[in-house]
Design a protein around this motif. Structure first.
Motif, PDB file in Angstrom:
ATOM      1  N   ASP A   1       0.836  -1.200   0.000  1.00 44.16           N
ATOM      2  CA  ASP A   1       0.000   0.000   0.000  1.00 44.16           C
ATOM      3  C   ASP A   1       0.871   1.251   0.000  1.00 44.16           C
ATOM      4  OD1 ASP A   1      -2.225   1.649   0.131  1.00 44.16           O
ATOM      5  OD2 ASP A   1      -2.342   1.553   2.319  1.00 44.16           O
TER       6      ASP A   1
ATOM      7  N   ASP B   1       0.666   3.880  -1.799  1.00 46.15           N
ATOM      8  CA  ASP B   1      -0.052   5.138  -2.028  1.00 46.15           C
ATOM      9  C   ASP B   1      -1.237   5.330  -1.092  1.00 46.15           C
ATOM     10  OD1 ASP B   1       1.644   5.747  -4.200  1.00 46.15           O
ATOM     11  OD2 ASP B   1       0.452   4.412  -5.481  1.00 46.15           O
ATOM     12  N   ARG B   2      -1.268   4.551  -0.022  1.00 47.76           N
ATOM     13  CA  ARG B   2      -2.371   4.638   0.945  1.00 47.76           C
ATOM     14  C   ARG B   2      -3.736   4.532   0.266  1.00 47.76           C
ATOM     15  NH1 ARG B   2      -1.407   5.597   6.383  1.00 47.76           N
ATOM     16  NH2 ARG B   2       0.672   4.784   6.770  1.00 47.76           N
ATOM     17  N   ASP B   3      -3.925   3.443  -0.435  1.00 51.77           N
ATOM     18  CA  ASP B   3      -5.193   3.157  -1.091  1.00 51.77           C
ATOM     19  C   ASP B   3      -6.257   2.907  -0.022  1.00 51.77           C
ATOM     20  OD1 ASP B   3      -7.361   1.902  -2.440  1.00 51.77           O
ATOM     21  OD2 ASP B   3      -6.008   1.217  -4.019  1.00 51.77           O
TER      22      ASP B   3
ATOM     23  N   LYS C   1      -8.681   1.093   0.082  1.00 55.25           N
ATOM     24  CA  LYS C   1      -9.127  -0.290   0.227  1.00 55.25           C
ATOM     25  C   LYS C   1      -8.356  -1.030   1.326  1.00 55.25           C
ATOM     26  CE  LYS C   1      -6.096  -2.592  -3.175  1.00 55.25           C
ATOM     27  NZ  LYS C   1      -6.068  -3.324  -4.456  1.00 55.25           N
ATOM     28  N   TYR C   2      -7.239  -0.454   1.778  1.00 53.60           N
ATOM     29  CA  TYR C   2      -6.439  -1.094   2.822  1.00 53.60           C
ATOM     30  C   TYR C   2      -6.759  -0.560   4.221  1.00 53.60           C
ATOM     31  CZ  TYR C   2      -3.318  -3.343  -0.580  1.00 53.60           C
ATOM     32  OH  TYR C   2      -2.793  -4.132  -1.583  1.00 53.60           O
TER      33      TYR C   2
ATOM     34  N   TYR D   1      -8.617   8.290   7.052  1.00 57.35           N
ATOM     35  CA  TYR D   1      -9.604   7.804   6.089  1.00 57.35           C
ATOM     36  C   TYR D   1     -10.948   8.525   6.146  1.00 57.35           C
ATOM     37  CZ  TYR D   1      -6.246   4.076   5.393  1.00 57.35           C
ATOM     38  OH  TYR D   1      -5.100   3.384   5.114  1.00 57.35           O
TER      39      TYR D   1
END
Length: 487
Positions: A278, A280-282, A284-285, A329
């Motif tokens: 991860d 790019d700090r998606d 979805k994680y 988030y």
């Protein structure tokens, strides 16, 4: 004083607020009284009796060593992990305790008197401290008079110098036997000094409605009765920094957790994997990161490291994990300034603290008293409230989030394998953090109205705890603790 945010969130050492922080605090109080009364130099013998859950799971929960550190005068908020290791190594090597930091006595863990099947009337987490002076020996006994700087048995004729019985009632809070009524009166008087006191969620929502304020606003106004707004803000940001430091320390540790269960630390490996997958700090994680924070905090707690009771040590990973979610988030956080993020931390902890007050007022946050629903359940409920608050929830939605989280933790037992705060405690924090996030999201999709109130759920939790078999309340005598082979 009235329970506030800094009583619910306090810095201490692991692995348990009720079994480590509380006993250390009680020992420190006793040591301070010996100094204040000028008794330290006259002490010849020390006796410590531990009752109920403290005796049953004290070894795995660090109770015995915490008591020793407290009797040496160390406070849980101030002692550092390296001091813990240094002093415990010295006591183990020499067999001598430095009572109140001023008098060495021949005393160690094995000298404590354990009563695992005896529960004192006030609470299952009971402890009694006694110190005795030197007896007046006869001429025939004079040669043997120096035999007794020990603690397991009392010297014949030894005068009792001082004694005290304490109860560790959860979250690091302690109550002294015989002072319950006075403490309650002091608590009631301190509540009268609060501008906007509340005991129930209904009263809290009423305050919000009448003043047109949020739940965190109400809590802030009450906190300002004893601190300035700048002190409150800096204090809460300090709490968050300690939480962050706890994670950072944990991610540097590898190998097995102490205690003999051979539980492997997972946080360092998980962190390395997440950094690779991860980059790019998606979004979805998000759950993997939440799981990581919760696990890291509770692995550090299980190691006896420095943590924040939130509101207990056994549940210390839930609020940091959910607050991490809020900061990384929640909508708008990707472009937030540091000042904005600090505001989120303050607002989150104030709202969570307000819900924590409700559990302290109406029920319990002690696993030994009501099972893990009182620890992990209350922390999940507090975290859900904090998240709903910073995501723009109305007071009704925040209360709904807290209710949802606790409703689905009702009946949660406390059955640690080997009396250690490891299995199922560590994973349970990650699961409860995800529950809190989901509870907040569900509440924010509603309008705040719901069939079951937070007050009804809190009372149900209290009654469920009363009905729960003692085997499932931090005694290591039921559930996983007896059905899983330790080694």
């Amino acid at each position: 004083m009235a329970v506030g945010v800094f009583e619910l969130f306090s810095v201490g050492i692991g692995p348990s607020s009720s079994h480590t922080v509380g006993p250390m605090r009680a020992g420190a109080v006793f040591a301070r009284e010996l100094r204040e009364r000028g008794l330290v130099d006259t002490v010849a013998e020390l006796r410590v009796d531990l009752y109920g859950s403290l005796a049953a799971t004290g070894r795995g929960h660090g109770t015995f060593t915490a008591v020793l550190l407290g009797l040496e005068g160390f406070e849980p908020e101030e002692i550092l992990p390296e001091q813990v290791e240094e002093r415990l190594a010295s006591i183990a090597e020499t067999g001598r305790l430095n009572l109140a930091g001023a008098r060495e006595l021949e005393y160690g863990v094995d000298d404590m008197v354990l009563h695992p099947l005896t529960v004192l009337p006030r609470h299952t987490n009971g402890m009694k401290f006694q110190v005795f002076g030197s007896p007046e020996p006869s001429e025939a006994e004079a040669d043997d008079a120096g035999a007794g700087l020990r603690g397991a048995g009392t010297l014949v004729g030894s005068p009792l110098l001082h004694e005290a019985t304490f109860f560790s009632v959860g979250g690091g809070f302690i109550v002294r036997e015989g002072e319950e009524a006075a403490a309650q009166q002091e608590l009631d008087e301190s509540k009268k000094e609060l501008p906007l006191p509340f005991r129930t969620a209904a009263e809290l929502l009423g305050r919000c409605a009448s003043k047109g304020l949020s739940i965190s606003d109400i809590m802030l106004i009450n906190e300002k009765a004893s601190r300035t707004e700048d002190e409150i803000r800096e204090g809460l940001l300090h709490i968050w920094r300690v939480m962050e430091a706890c994670v950072e320390t944990s991610l540097k540790r590898e190998g097995l957790l102490p205690g003999g269960l051979k539980v492997r630390r997972r946080a360092p490996d998980w962190h390395e994997r997440l950094l690779k997958e991860d980059k790019d700090r998606d979004p979805k994680y998000w759950q993997e990161w939440v799981n990581l924070i919760a696990l890291a905090v509770n692995e550090e707690n299980a190691s006896g490291g420095r943590v924040v009771t939130a509101p207990t040590n056994g549940a210390a990973g839930i609020i940091p994990a959910v607050l991490y979610y809020a900061l990384n988030y929640a909508p708008g956080m990707d472009s937030a300034t540091q000042r904005d993020k600090d505001d989120v931390v303050v607002k989150f902890l104030l709202a969570a603290g307000a819900v924590g007050v409700l559990y302290k007022e109406q029920a319990s946050i002690s696993g030994a008293e009501v099972g893990c629903q009182g620890e992990v359940g209350s922390a999940s409920s507090m975290a859900a409230a904090g998240l709903a608050e910073v995501m723009g929830g109305t007071p009704g939605q925040v209360e709904n989030a807290a209710e949802i989280a606790m409703e689905h933790n009702l009946g949660l037992t406390c059955d640690p394998i080997g009396g250690l705060v490891q299995v199922p405690c560590i994973e349970r924090n990650a699961i409860a953090a995800a529950k809190a996030i989901n509870a907040a999201k569900m509440a924010l999709w509603g309008d705040g109205s719901h069939r079951v109130s937070l007050d009804e759920v809190i009372v149900t939790m209290r009654e469920t705890g009363k009905d729960m078999s003692s085997k499932y309340k931090e005694t290591a005598m039921g559930g996983l603790a007896v059905n899983v082979v330790e080694c």
